[in-house]
Design an enzyme around this catalytic site. Structure first.
Site, PDB file in Angstrom:
ATOM      1  N   SER A  18       9.927   5.841  -3.274  1.00 58.71           N
ATOM      2  CA  SER A  18      10.323   7.261  -3.166  1.00 58.71           C
ATOM      3  C   SER A  18       9.401   8.333  -2.966  1.00 58.71           C
ATOM      4  CB  SER A  18      11.204   7.622  -4.515  1.00 58.71           C
ATOM      5  OG  SER A  18      10.116   7.726  -5.517  1.00 58.71           O
ATOM      6  N   ILE A  21       2.312   6.200  -1.793  1.00 55.20           N
ATOM      7  CA  ILE A  21       1.654   4.981  -1.108  1.00 55.20           C
ATOM      8  C   ILE A  21       3.224   4.204  -0.539  1.00 55.20           C
ATOM      9  CG2 ILE A  21       0.952   2.919  -1.403  1.00 55.20           C
ATOM     10  CD1 ILE A  21      -1.437   4.368  -2.946  1.00 55.20           C
ATOM     11  N   ASP A  64      14.715   0.341 -11.431  1.00 53.16           N
ATOM     12  CA  ASP A  64      13.427   0.706 -12.300  1.00 53.16           C
ATOM     13  C   ASP A  64      12.951  -0.422 -12.761  1.00 53.16           C
ATOM     14  OD1 ASP A  64      11.856   1.546 -14.472  1.00 53.16           O
ATOM     15  OD2 ASP A  64      13.689   2.739 -15.599  1.00 53.16           O
ATOM     16  N   ASN A  93       4.227  -1.766  -5.772  1.00 53.33           N
ATOM     17  CA  ASN A  93       3.531  -0.626  -5.800  1.00 53.33           C
ATOM     18  C   ASN A  93       4.072   0.289  -6.712  1.00 53.33           C
ATOM     19  OD1 ASN A  93       2.223   1.711  -4.432  1.00 53.33           O
ATOM     20  ND2 ASN A  93       4.418   2.450  -4.446  1.00 53.33           N
ATOM     21  N   ARG A 126       8.345 -13.059 -11.000  1.00 50.49           N
ATOM     22  CA  ARG A 126       8.924 -14.448 -11.444  1.00 50.49           C
ATOM     23  C   ARG A 126      10.213 -14.614 -10.705  1.00 50.49           C
ATOM     24  NH1 ARG A 126       9.053 -12.950 -16.100  1.00 50.49           N
ATOM     25  NH2 ARG A 126      11.117 -12.337 -16.115  1.00 50.49           N
ATOM     26  N   TYR A 157      -4.497   3.170 -18.987  1.00 51.00           N
ATOM     27  CA  TYR A 157      -4.234   2.957 -17.439  1.00 51.00           C
ATOM     28  C   TYR A 157      -5.280   2.066 -17.056  1.00 51.00           C
ATOM     29  CZ  TYR A 157      -3.651   3.792 -12.406  1.00 51.00           C
ATOM     30  OH  TYR A 157      -3.154   3.794 -11.277  1.00 51.00           O
ATOM     31  N   LYS A 161      -4.173  -1.758 -15.143  1.00 51.32           N
ATOM     32  CA  LYS A 161      -4.668  -2.274 -13.894  1.00 51.32           C
ATOM     33  C   LYS A 161      -5.516  -3.474 -13.915  1.00 51.32           C
ATOM     34  CE  LYS A 161      -2.367   0.802 -11.305  1.00 51.32           C
ATOM     35  NZ  LYS A 161      -1.416   0.220 -10.295  1.00 51.32           N
ATOM     36  N   VAL A 190      -6.480   8.431  -3.287  1.00 55.80           N
ATOM     37  CA  VAL A 190      -5.194   8.345  -2.381  1.00 55.80           C
ATOM     38  C   VAL A 190      -4.516   9.876  -2.678  1.00 55.80           C
ATOM     39  CG1 VAL A 190      -3.251   7.305  -1.232  1.00 55.80           C
ATOM     40  CG2 VAL A 190      -5.281   6.007  -1.868  1.00 55.80           C
ATOM     41  N   THR A 192      -1.690  11.392  -3.812  1.00 56.85           N
ATOM     42  CA  THR A 192      -0.197  11.164  -4.105  1.00 56.85           C
ATOM     43  C   THR A 192      -0.137  12.201  -5.072  1.00 56.85           C
ATOM     44  OG1 THR A 192      -0.779   9.612  -5.689  1.00 56.85           O
ATOM     45  CG2 THR A 192      -0.453   8.665  -3.585  1.00 56.85           C
TER      46      THR A 192
END
Length: 298
Positions: A18, A21, A64, A93, A126, A157, A161, A190, A192
Site C-alpha cells: 500500500s 517499497i 494483515d 515486504n 510456510r 527492530y 531484522k 529508502v 518511505t
C-alpha cells in the site's frame, strides 16, 4: 485501462504493497510482465495501481500478515486461483517500525514488531512455498542494515531484522534443491513513510533534554541521510529478481554497501563510538556525568 497488451507470464505476491517499497515494487513488476497480488491491510492506496495497470494486472488483496488465519485464508484463495498451482514470486515486504530505547519497549510493542517482521513472513513462506516450488519461483525479504548494525533506540527492530536475515539464509539453503531462489535484500536508506511517530515514553530513562534530542535524531535518521527513492530501490530489486542470480544477500538503498564494508573492517568499539557521536549519545553521557558531579558536590 492497462497499457500492457500481452497477458503477463508470471505471477507475484507482494506484501506491504500500500505504500513505499511495496507500492513501487508492485509497479515495477507490473511493468515487467507480472500479474501482482498486491497485499496490505488497506486496499484504498492500491486502487490507483489497478487503474494504472488494469485490474487484470494488479489485484489488491486485503491481508494483515500479523494474523495467521488471514494467511491461511489467502493460501486457500491462491490454491483455487493460481494456474497449475504455480507462483513465481513472493515478496515479503510488509514491515513494522519500532523506535524505542531497549528498556522502554513493552510486551505489546515487541510482540507486534515480531508478529509483522518475523512471524508473518515465516507464516507466509510456510503456507505459500508449495506454490513457489511448483513454479520454481523466488522468495524475497526486505531486510535491513538494522539487522547488521544495531542503531540506538532500535534494538527491538534490529533484533527482528536480524532474525529474518537468518531465517532467509536458512531457507535459501533448504530450498535450493527444489529450484526456489531466496533473496535477502539488506536495505539501507529508502525514502518511505515507515518512520515511527510514537513519542518517547514519559517514564523513559532518556526523558531529559539531551536524551530527548538523541531519541529525536534517531527517529529522523532515514530522511536526514539522503535516502534512495523507493522507485529507484524497486528498479534495483526487480533487476535482482529478473537476473536469475542467486546471491542470498544483496545490499540495496543508501549507505548499504558502505555500511557493509564498515561492519567488516571497523572494530566494534570504534563503530560504537561513531554511532554514539552521530546519534548524540555522547551528549547524553556528558549530561549524566555532569549531573553526577553536581550530586556529589551537594
Amino acid at each position: 485501462m492497462s497499457h500492457l497488451q500481452s497477458q503477463p507470464k508470471k505471477i507475484a505476491v507482494v506484501t506491504g504493497a500500500s505504500g513505499g517499497i511495496g507500492y513501487e515494487v508492485t509497479k515495477e513488476l507490473a511493468r515487467n510482465g507480472y500479474m501482482v497480488y498486491a497485499c496490505a491491510r488497506r486496499l484504498e492506496p492500491m486502487e490507483q495501481l489497478s487503474l494504472q495497470f488494469g485490474s487484470d494486472i494488479v489485484k489488491p488483496y486485503k491481508l494483515d500478515i500479523s494474523q495467521p488465519e488471514e494467511i491461511v485464508t489467502f493460501a486457500g484463495f491462491l490454491r483455487n486461483t493460481l494456474p497449475d498451482g504455480k507462483l513465481d514470486l513472493l515478496y515479503n515486504n510488509a514491515g513494522q517500525s519500532c523506535t524505542f530505547a531497549a528498556l522502554d519497549a513493552t510486551d505489546a510493542v515487541v510482540e507486534q514488531c515480531f508478529k509483522v517482521n518475523v512471524f508473518g513472513h515465516i507464516n507466509m513462506c510456510r503456507e505459500l512455498t508449495k506454490f513457489l516450488v511448483n513454479g520454481k519461483g523466488t522468495i524475497v525479504f526486505t531486510g535491513s542494515l538494522a539487522g547488521v548494525v544495531t542503531f540506538p533506540f532500535g534494538s527491538i527492530y534490529s533484533a527482528s531484522k536480524a532474525a529474518i536475515h537468518q531465517y532467509a539464509r536458512g531457507l535459501h539453503l533448504e530450498l535450493k534443491p527444489f529450484g526456489v531462489r531466496v533473496i535477502n535484500a539488506i536495505t539501507g536508506g529508502v525514502a518511505t513513510d515507515i518512520q515511527d511517530k510514537r513519542p518517547l515514553p514519559e517514564t523513559s530513562l532518556y526523558n531529559f533534554p539531551e536524551g530527548r534530542a538523541a531519541f529525536d535524531s534517531r527517529k529522523t535518521m532515514a530522511k536526514d541521510n539522503k535516502p534512495m527513492s523507493a522507485e529507484a530501490y524497486a528498479k534495483q530489486l526487480v533487476g535482482d529478481i529478473l537476473s536469475r542470480k542467486d546471491p542470498v544477500d544483496v545490499y540495496r538503498g543508501a549507505w548499504a554497501n558502505i555500511m557493509r564494508l564498515v561492519v567488516l573492517f571497523v572494530p566494534y568499539w570504534l563503530l560504537e563510538k561513531g554511532l554514539s557521536k552521530k546519534f548524540k549519545l555522547d551528549k547524553v553521557n556528558d549530561a549524566l556525568k555532569l549531573k553526577q558531579r553536581k550530586s556529589k558536590d551537594n
